[in-house]
Design an enzyme around this catalytic site. Structure first.
Site, PDB file in Angstrom:
ATOM      1  N   LYS A  22       0.812  -1.217   0.000  1.00 52.81           N
ATOM      2  CA  LYS A  22       0.000   0.000   0.000  1.00 52.81           C
ATOM      3  C   LYS A  22       0.848   1.271   0.000  1.00 52.81           C
ATOM      4  O   LYS A  22       2.058   1.239   0.237  1.00 52.81           O
ATOM      5  CB  LYS A  22      -0.998  -0.042   1.158  1.00 52.81           C
ATOM      6  N   ARG A  45      -3.293 -10.182   4.781  1.00 52.18           N
ATOM      7  CA  ARG A  45      -3.636 -10.315   3.359  1.00 52.18           C
ATOM      8  C   ARG A  45      -2.503  -9.741   2.532  1.00 52.18           C
ATOM      9  O   ARG A  45      -2.165  -8.555   2.680  1.00 52.18           O
ATOM     10  CB  ARG A  45      -4.948  -9.579   3.088  1.00 52.18           C
TER      11      ARG A  45
END
Length: 286
Positions: free
Chosen positions: A223, A264
């Site tokens: 991210k 994840r």
């Protein structure tokens, strides 16, 4: 730190943080858009992730990156259902990453065993009912709005406290609508309506989520806040998404050490190794 019991009906009870591998059946996901759009390639990718140590494979057919526009329901179904069916037929534990009730229902009918809704049941009025009827674990993520406008919604005074409080309210909503409280998974929603400093503050305070008494899913993989941390010191340009996997593994193992039920990730092997190291250290401290 001893991990609490995190039993979810229909799923294994792992003695460590589980690893959820990502298969984006999309042309526009932020880190690997288009690589797995072909169903056959997506299935091969899911099988490889399972071989490399993924306990769960999360299949999604719609990008939720900041600024993304939505695809039609029919297109999302076309993308994900063949992949879900093939992977589950081959014994892979699959979760379906969707904000749509119809997609969730069809995926569960095709063998998916978790509904991972980044909106936590807010984007589709039918989703909570679908989750309740399915009986499978349901992820309630922190979410303030669709991807096209999420960045403008990132305003907090105490991000950890506010995000936990908002997720607690949505948990109450989904349980009141019929979802079994013992099947709820929570997710702080890193990168969704969050600034860089918000993501770091959330990662630093994951142990506070124990107050909710539910398994915690953490999705830091590749991210923006990792890319910005690793920016080129000469140009200030963020590290490209596919070059953030070592940082992803580091963030994931730190999440595991704070009691995360699962992490994840896009690339599985290093994180799968890292969470096993964390579990061995924790066991030897007990």
């Amino acid at each position: 730190m001893k991990r609490p019991s995190q039993v979810l009906s229909g799923l294994p009870e792992w003695d460590r943080c589980a690893v959820m591998g990502v298969v984006n059946v999309t042309p526009d996901s932020f880190s690997d858009g288009g690589r797995w759009l072909d169903p056959g390639r997506a299935v091969d990718r899911g099988l490889l992730l399972a071989e490399q140590g993924a306990d769960i494979v999360d299949v999604g057919g719609e990008s939720t990156r900041p600024g993304a526009t939505r695809v039609s329901e029919e297109e999302e179904l076309r993308r994900v259902l063949p992949v879900v069916r093939s992977l589950t037929d081959k014994g892979v534990l699959v979760s379906i990453d969707t904000m749509r009730a119809r997609v969730a229902e069809a995926a569960v009918e095709s063998g998916a065993r978790i509904i991972n809704d980044v909106s936590g049941g807010r984007a589709d009025a039918g989703m909570i009912g679908a989750a309740a009827r399915s009986g499978v674990p349901f992820v309630v993520m922190h979410w303030r709005g669709q991807s096209a406008r999420m960045d403008e919604l990132a305003a907090y005074e105490d991000v950890a406290a506010e995000v936990i409080r908002e997720v607690a309210r949505q948990m109450d909503t989904v349980v009141a609508a019929g979802v079994d409280p013992s099947q709820v998974i929570v997710d702080p929603g890193l990168g969704f309506a969050k600034r860089r400093q918000d993501d770091w503050a959330l990662l630093a305070s994951l142990d506070a989520w124990r107050v909710l008494g539910r398994p915690l899913l953490v999705a830091a993989s590749r991210k923006r806040f990792l890319g910005e941390l690793l920016a080129d010191p000469r140009t200030g340009e963020a590290r490209p998404a596919r070059e953030r996997d070592a940082a992803t593994a580091a963030a994931s193992v730190l999440a595991a050490a704070q009691g995360a039920w699962a992490v994840r990730v896009h690339e599985v092997r290093d994180t799968a190794d890292a969470v096993r190291v964390e579990a061995a250290i924790r066991t030897n401290r007990a």
